[in-house]
Motif scaffolding. Structure first.
Motif, PDB file in Angstrom:
ATOM      1  N   ALA A  50     -17.888 -40.119  -6.641  1.00 32.43           N
ATOM      2  CA  ALA A  50     -16.884 -40.990  -6.032  1.00 32.43           C
ATOM      3  C   ALA A  50     -17.498 -41.882  -4.957  1.00 32.43           C
ATOM      4  O   ALA A  50     -17.176 -43.070  -4.849  1.00 32.43           O
ATOM      5  N   VAL A  51     -18.407 -41.292  -4.160  1.00 36.17           N
ATOM      6  CA  VAL A  51     -19.063 -42.056  -3.098  1.00 36.17           C
ATOM      7  C   VAL A  51     -19.947 -43.156  -3.686  1.00 36.17           C
ATOM      8  O   VAL A  51     -19.946 -44.301  -3.211  1.00 36.17           O
ATOM      9  N   ILE A  52     -20.691 -42.819  -4.730  1.00 41.61           N
ATOM     10  CA  ILE A  52     -21.579 -43.809  -5.363  1.00 41.61           C
ATOM     11  C   ILE A  52     -20.766 -44.957  -5.965  1.00 41.61           C
ATOM     12  O   ILE A  52     -21.143 -46.128  -5.857  1.00 41.61           O
ATOM     13  N   MET A  53     -19.654 -44.605  -6.598  1.00 44.41           N
ATOM     14  CA  MET A  53     -18.810 -45.660  -7.169  1.00 44.41           C
ATOM     15  C   MET A  53     -18.283 -46.579  -6.074  1.00 44.41           C
ATOM     16  O   MET A  53     -18.200 -47.806  -6.247  1.00 44.41           O
ATOM     17  N   GLY A  54     -17.926 -45.995  -4.910  1.00 40.03           N
ATOM     18  CA  GLY A  54     -17.467 -46.817  -3.795  1.00 40.03           C
ATOM     19  C   GLY A  54     -18.561 -47.718  -3.273  1.00 40.03           C
ATOM     20  O   GLY A  54     -18.328 -48.893  -2.948  1.00 40.03           O
ATOM     21  N   ASN A  55     -19.778 -47.193  -3.194  1.00 42.74           N
ATOM     22  CA  ASN A  55     -20.916 -47.981  -2.733  1.00 42.74           C
ATOM     23  C   ASN A  55     -21.243 -49.103  -3.720  1.00 42.74           C
ATOM     24  O   ASN A  55     -21.575 -50.228  -3.329  1.00 42.74           O
ATOM     25  N   HIS A  56     -21.143 -48.790  -5.004  1.00 42.53           N
ATOM     26  CA  HIS A  56     -21.428 -49.779  -6.047  1.00 42.53           C
ATOM     27  C   HIS A  56     -20.434 -50.937  -5.998  1.00 42.53           C
ATOM     28  O   HIS A  56     -20.799 -52.102  -6.227  1.00 42.53           O
ATOM     29  N   GLU A  57     -19.179 -50.603  -5.686  1.00 48.55           N
ATOM     30  CA  GLU A  57     -18.138 -51.630  -5.647  1.00 48.55           C
ATOM     31  C   GLU A  57     -18.075 -52.341  -4.299  1.00 48.55           C
ATOM     32  O   GLU A  57     -17.229 -53.209  -4.088  1.00 48.55           O
ATOM     33  N   GLY A  58     -18.947 -51.946  -3.367  1.00 44.50           N
ATOM     34  CA  GLY A  58     -19.008 -52.603  -2.065  1.00 44.50           C
ATOM     35  C   GLY A  58     -17.897 -52.227  -1.121  1.00 44.50           C
ATOM     36  O   GLY A  58     -17.582 -52.976  -0.192  1.00 44.50           O
ATOM     37  N   THR A  59     -17.284 -51.089  -1.327  1.00 41.96           N
ATOM     38  CA  THR A  59     -16.166 -50.671  -0.473  1.00 41.96           C
ATOM     39  C   THR A  59     -16.524 -49.457   0.385  1.00 41.96           C
ATOM     40  O   THR A  59     -15.650 -48.813   0.941  1.00 41.96           O
ATOM     41  N   LEU A  60     -17.815 -49.160   0.511  1.00 40.08           N
ATOM     42  CA  LEU A  60     -18.247 -47.961   1.245  1.00 40.08           C
ATOM     43  C   LEU A  60     -18.347 -48.278   2.740  1.00 40.08           C
ATOM     44  O   LEU A  60     -19.410 -48.534   3.277  1.00 40.08           O
ATOM     45  N   ASP A  61     -17.189 -48.289   3.412  1.00 38.37           N
ATOM     46  CA  ASP A  61     -17.141 -48.501   4.849  1.00 38.37           C
ATOM     47  C   ASP A  61     -16.276 -47.416   5.484  1.00 38.37           C
ATOM     48  O   ASP A  61     -15.892 -46.458   4.819  1.00 38.37           O
ATOM     49  N   MET A  62     -15.975 -47.556   6.770  1.00 36.65           N
ATOM     50  CA  MET A  62     -15.173 -46.533   7.454  1.00 36.65           C
ATOM     51  C   MET A  62     -13.796 -46.390   6.812  1.00 36.65           C
ATOM     52  O   MET A  62     -13.267 -45.289   6.693  1.00 36.65           O
ATOM     53  N   ALA A  63     -13.225 -47.506   6.410  1.00 37.37           N
ATOM     54  CA  ALA A  63     -11.916 -47.455   5.751  1.00 37.37           C
ATOM     55  C   ALA A  63     -11.993 -46.673   4.449  1.00 37.37           C
ATOM     56  O   ALA A  63     -11.054 -45.958   4.090  1.00 37.37           O
ATOM     57  N   PHE A  64     -13.137 -46.792   3.725  1.00 42.81           N
ATOM     58  CA  PHE A  64     -13.317 -46.022   2.486  1.00 42.81           C
ATOM     59  C   PHE A  64     -13.279 -44.530   2.766  1.00 42.81           C
ATOM     60  O   PHE A  64     -12.605 -43.777   2.058  1.00 42.81           O
ATOM     61  N   TRP A  65     -14.023 -44.112   3.813  1.00 44.83           N
ATOM     62  CA  TRP A  65     -14.078 -42.682   4.131  1.00 44.83           C
ATOM     63  C   TRP A  65     -12.708 -42.164   4.582  1.00 44.83           C
ATOM     64  O   TRP A  65     -12.310 -41.060   4.202  1.00 44.83           O
ATOM     65  N   GLN A  66     -12.028 -42.952   5.405  1.00 40.51           N
ATOM     66  CA  GLN A  66     -10.694 -42.528   5.844  1.00 40.51           C
ATOM     67  C   GLN A  66      -9.744 -42.404   4.662  1.00 40.51           C
ATOM     68  O   GLN A  66      -8.996 -41.427   4.542  1.00 40.51           O
ATOM     69  N   ARG A  67      -9.785 -43.423   3.802  1.00 40.91           N
ATOM     70  CA  ARG A  67      -8.918 -43.402   2.626  1.00 40.91           C
ATOM     71  C   ARG A  67      -9.282 -42.241   1.702  1.00 40.91           C
ATOM     72  O   ARG A  67      -8.405 -41.558   1.169  1.00 40.91           O
ATOM     73  N   LEU A  68     -10.603 -41.995   1.538  1.00 40.79           N
ATOM     74  CA  LEU A  68     -11.051 -40.913   0.652  1.00 40.79           C
ATOM     75  C   LEU A  68     -10.607 -39.558   1.183  1.00 40.79           C
ATOM     76  O   LEU A  68     -10.078 -38.731   0.436  1.00 40.79           O
ATOM     77  N   ILE A  69     -10.795 -39.321   2.487  1.00 42.85           N
ATOM     78  CA  ILE A  69     -10.442 -38.023   3.075  1.00 42.85           C
ATOM     79  C   ILE A  69      -8.943 -37.783   3.021  1.00 42.85           C
ATOM     80  O   ILE A  69      -8.476 -36.713   2.612  1.00 42.85           O
ATOM     81  N   ILE A  70      -8.165 -38.796   3.408  1.00 38.16           N
ATOM     82  CA  ILE A  70      -6.700 -38.639   3.416  1.00 38.16           C
ATOM     83  C   ILE A  70      -6.165 -38.473   1.997  1.00 38.16           C
ATOM     84  O   ILE A  70      -5.346 -37.590   1.713  1.00 38.16           O
ATOM     85  N   SER A  71      -6.647 -39.338   1.094  1.00 37.57           N
ATOM     86  CA  SER A  71      -6.147 -39.276  -0.281  1.00 37.57           C
ATOM     87  C   SER A  71      -6.559 -37.979  -0.962  1.00 37.57           C
ATOM     88  O   SER A  71      -5.762 -37.385  -1.717  1.00 37.57           O
ATOM     89  N   LEU A  72      -7.785 -37.492  -0.691  1.00 33.30           N
ATOM     90  CA  LEU A  72      -8.220 -36.227  -1.269  1.00 33.30           C
ATOM     91  C   LEU A  72      -7.418 -35.059  -0.709  1.00 33.30           C
ATOM     92  O   LEU A  72      -7.118 -34.107  -1.430  1.00 33.30           O
ATOM     93  N   ALA A  73      -7.078 -35.127   0.576  1.00 35.00           N
ATOM     94  CA  ALA A  73      -6.262 -34.068   1.182  1.00 35.00           C
ATOM     95  C   ALA A  73      -4.881 -34.015   0.537  1.00 35.00           C
ATOM     96  O   ALA A  73      -4.371 -32.934   0.200  1.00 35.00           O
ATOM     97  N   ILE A  74      -4.278 -35.200   0.362  1.00 39.66           N
ATOM     98  CA  ILE A  74      -2.955 -35.249  -0.289  1.00 39.66           C
ATOM     99  C   ILE A  74      -3.053 -34.796  -1.742  1.00 39.66           C
ATOM    100  O   ILE A  74      -2.226 -34.007  -2.215  1.00 39.66           O
ATOM    101  N   PHE A  75      -4.100 -35.292  -2.419  1.00 34.79           N
ATOM    102  CA  PHE A  75      -4.277 -34.929  -3.823  1.00 34.79           C
ATOM    103  C   PHE A  75      -4.508 -33.424  -3.977  1.00 34.79           C
ATOM    104  O   PHE A  75      -3.925 -32.782  -4.856  1.00 34.79           O
ATOM    105  N   SER A  76      -5.341 -32.828  -3.103  1.00 35.89           N
ATOM    106  CA  SER A  76      -5.615 -31.391  -3.172  1.00 35.89           C
ATOM    107  C   SER A  76      -4.355 -30.578  -2.901  1.00 35.89           C
ATOM    108  O   SER A  76      -4.119 -29.543  -3.532  1.00 35.89           O
ATOM    109  N   ALA A  77      -3.536 -31.054  -1.953  1.00 36.52           N
ATOM    110  CA  ALA A  77      -2.279 -30.357  -1.658  1.00 36.52           C
ATOM    111  C   ALA A  77      -1.357 -30.367  -2.872  1.00 36.52           C
ATOM    112  O   ALA A  77      -0.703 -29.360  -3.191  1.00 36.52           O
ATOM    113  N   ILE A  78      -1.315 -31.501  -3.568  1.00 31.92           N
ATOM    114  CA  ILE A  78      -0.481 -31.592  -4.774  1.00 31.92           C
ATOM    115  C   ILE A  78      -0.982 -30.626  -5.852  1.00 31.92           C
ATOM    116  O   ILE A  78      -0.198 -29.893  -6.462  1.00 31.92           O
ATOM    117  N   ILE A  79      -2.315 -30.611  -6.058  1.00 35.79           N
ATOM    118  CA  ILE A  79      -2.890 -29.810  -7.137  1.00 35.79           C
ATOM    119  C   ILE A  79      -2.805 -28.313  -6.852  1.00 35.79           C
ATOM    120  O   ILE A  79      -2.457 -27.520  -7.731  1.00 35.79           O
TER     121      ILE A  79
END
Length: 675
Positions: A178-207
């Motif tokens: 997931a991180v490599i794909m973000g870096n490849h698409e040029g979106t690997l910044d602080m907002a990416f990490w915040q979005r990844l952590i929050i979205s993964l937390a919500i996604f993990s809670a759902i699963i």
């Protein structure tokens, strides 16, 4: 005639375009190719990939990439990752979690640490391509696990930690993806990490919080709709994959976590698990492997030395990284050389997650055809090396052992011809009874589960037998779905108890499983007059069962054992069955007993080398039996070990407890064991 020939020519014009013909061709390949090449001892996964190379656009050109093939390929890819999460033995992982985590760290960081500089500096690839390829080295697929299972060394600690390490290394690799794909698409910044952590937390809670609750509710409410269970599970997989994509990670992560989320709710020997594995292994996964082969351009490999150099380098780095991880694991835990070799053999095979990572990277344009084709060669080489290494190491483990595993000897001696008898009383609740019998049946026993119907000896006896046999056909199909043999028996007798006792002797039954009486007025000193007669008429170990909910929705086994139970002849049999039930349901066991009985149970479980988490509580206040209610949970299976009159562990309070269980704990699943 010419018109017919034109139509025929059009239908068989390459590449084939008729969807019916395309599907028929792929099914034919899935059927024939493994059979043809089986004698060459080529792993089935390699056979299907080679078949895809041959029929693909870079082979003879029978097929080309299309939306239909892409759809089935995606389904197969998600299916592979889902089954990987679903089949993990959570009890085994918990029992060896610290060692598994350390091995998982070694088998993740060492191949990654070796692979990145090789790809970046030696092969000259960019950062993203090098990091993605190096992370591929860290994955492993347990292709050779059936070998250690067949040779009876699957209980060895080295095997257990290798299986457990799969969770850490594969999950870490998928996060890196997931991180490599973000870096490849040029979106690997602080907002990416915040979005990844929050979205993964919500996604993990759902699963892990919401999906299991919904699944538990669905399996309970739709208990009799067996076919809808599979559709529900499949829906969860693809919804989870889509939610993972929304969360900013690859869909394969969602499929893998969906398998982990549903792991405890789907027993490993259940009909539902059999359906999931059967359809996946028969259709979706082979379709995916063929589609992978269709991506391979053979001409690239032979177009110059670079392709061969890449393929050889990838294979060498993958094998060396896994060998180094096994070596460090051996040093830390002081394992033997044979244990090191079996760890290497099990962890050096690359298939499912490796293909998943590389295909995603290739489709995103991160890696080129050289790495894709090199990965296919890597899978071929590592599959062969892993098979040979595991087989040799497993043989050495058996040869080096000073004595044969006591647990295996006991189980093979006592259960190799195990026979289970299920007398049928109430056909409405019989499906749960049969499912329970399937779960605790010894898988090495060739004997079928015998379903018995006893009919009165009167003028309508023959008609009643025919009717009973017809009613049982649905249950035969239910057992067939889990590949468990079932035999339908009928007995004519004036006395039901005598008929059951006689039939249990005829088939030399080891275990009789009975349903809990439900009619009012039957509760007497034992459970009921009929049940008392059945129990006293035979000397076989008997389980009297009642399940208030589907078996897979329980969370714990609450076992109550009287003093001196270890002196009874059937002690080891019921211990083995409770341990097997715990393993199938992936639930812990709480045992209430005296200190002396606890010692004997620990001794028996140690010989069985159980992975199930077991806790003990001292209990001897049998006159105040109901005090145990404060320790029971809603989702418990309450198991009471009772005793027949005149036996060593019999005490006067035991015959009154079943009535108390039904009165005060009527909403709980319960089993009474008569050794």
């Amino acid at each position: 005639m010419n018109e017919f020939l034109d139509i025929l020519y059009h239908e068989f014009e390459l590449p084939l375009s008729n969807p019916v013909l395309v599907f028929a061709l792929i099914l034919l390949i899935i059927l024939v190719s493994p059979i043809v090449l089986r004698r060459l001892n080529i792993p089935g996964i390699i056979v299907l990939i080679i078949s895809g190379i041959v029929i693909g656009p870079y082979g003879v050109g029978l097929l080309e990439q299309s939306s239909a093939i892409d759809l089935f390929s995606t389904i197969g890819l998600l299916y592979i990752m889902f089954i990987a999460g679903l089949e993990l033995d959570m009890n085994q992982f918990k029992a060896n979690r610290n060692k598994s985590f350390l091995f998982g760290f070694f088998t993740f960081i060492l191949p990654l640490g070796i692979g990145f500089p090789v790809c970046y500096y030696l092969l000259g690839y960019g950062f993203n391509a090098s990091f993605l390829t190096a992370s591929m080295f860290a994955t492993h697929t347990l292709l050779t696990y059936p070998i250690v299972s067949k040779m009876k060394v699957s209980k060895n600690e080295a095997v257990a930690i290798t299986v457990g390490g799969t969770i850490l290394t594969d999950t870490a690799v998928l996060i890196i993806l997931a991180v490599i794909m973000g870096n490849h698409e040029g979106t690997l910044d602080m907002a990416f990490w915040q979005r990844l952590i929050i979205s993964l937390a919500i996604f993990s809670a759902i699963i892990f919080l919401i999906v299991p609750r919904i699944a538990k509710w669905f399996f309970t409410r739709m208990e009799n709709e067996k076919h809808s269970h599979y559709i529900f599970v499949l829906s969860v997989v693809f919804i989870a994959a889509f939610l993972a994509e929304l969360a900013g990670v690859e869909p394969i992560i969602g499929a893998f976590l969906a398998g982990l989320g549903l792991n405890r709710l789907i027993p490993h020997s259940s009909a539902l698990m059999n359906r999931i594995e059967f359809i996946g292994n028969s259709l979706f996964i082979p379709f995916f492997l063929i589609s992978v082969g269709m991506l391979v351009d053979i001409s690239v490999i032979f177009s110059g030395p670079m392709a061969l150099i890449v393929a050889g380098t990838l294979s060498l780095v993958a094998l060396f990284g896994k060998w180094l991880a096994a070596f460090f694991t051996q040093l830390v835990f002081k394992y033997s050389s044979s244990q090191r070799k079996v760890i290497f053999g099990l962890s050096s095979g690359h298939a499912a997650a490796t293909l998943a990572v590389i295909i995603v990277g290739y489709n995103a344009g991160i890696i080129d055809e050289n790495i894709l084709n090199g990965t296919i060669i890597l899978i071929l080489v590592t599959s062969i090396v892993a098979t040979l290494a595991t087989e040799r190491a497993a043989k050495k483990l058996v040869a080096e052992s000073t004595e044969i595993d006591a647990a295996e000897v006991k189980k093979s001696d006592a259960y190799k011809s195990e026979a289970i008898l299920l007398p049928i009383a109430n056909i409405l609740n019989f499906d749960k009874l049969l499912e329970f019998a399937i779960l605790i049946k010894d898988k090495s026993s060739p004997n079928p589960i015998s379903i018995l119907s006893v009919v009165p000896n009167n003028e309508e006896a023959e008609v009643n037998i025919a009717r009973a046999t017809d009613k049982l056909e649905d249950f035969v199909r239910q057992a067939s779905a889990s590949e468990t043999p079932v035999n339908v028996l009928a007995a004519i007798d004036h006395n039901v108890a005598a008929g059951i006792a006689r039939k249990s002797k005829e088939i030399i039954a080891d275990l009789i499983i009975l349903g809990w009486p439900t009619q009012k007025g039957l509760m007497d000193k034992l459970i009921g007059k009929k049940m008392e007669k059945i129990i006293s008429a035979n000397k076989k170990t008997s389980f009297v069962t009642y399940f208030s909910r589907p078996l897979g929705t329980h969370k714990r086994i609450f076992l109550i054992v009287p003093p001196l139970a270890e002196k009874e002849e059937g002690f080891r049999l019921w211990i083995h069955k409770i341990e097997l039930l715990s393993k199938e349901l992936s639930v812990p066991v709480v045992i209430n007993c005296t200190a002396e009985t606890e010692k004997e149970i620990k001794k028996e479980l140690k010989e069985l080398k159980t992975d199930s988490p077991v806790t003990y509580k001292k209990f001897s206040a049998w006159e105040d039996f109901l005090i145990l209610g404060k320790d029971m949970l809603e989702d418990d299976i309450v198991v009471l070990v009772s005793a027949r009159k005149g036996s060593t562990s019999f005490q006067h309070i035991l015959p009154t407890i079943p009535a108390k269980l039904e009165k005060y704990f009527f909403d709980k699943s319960r089993i009474i064991v008569y050794p």
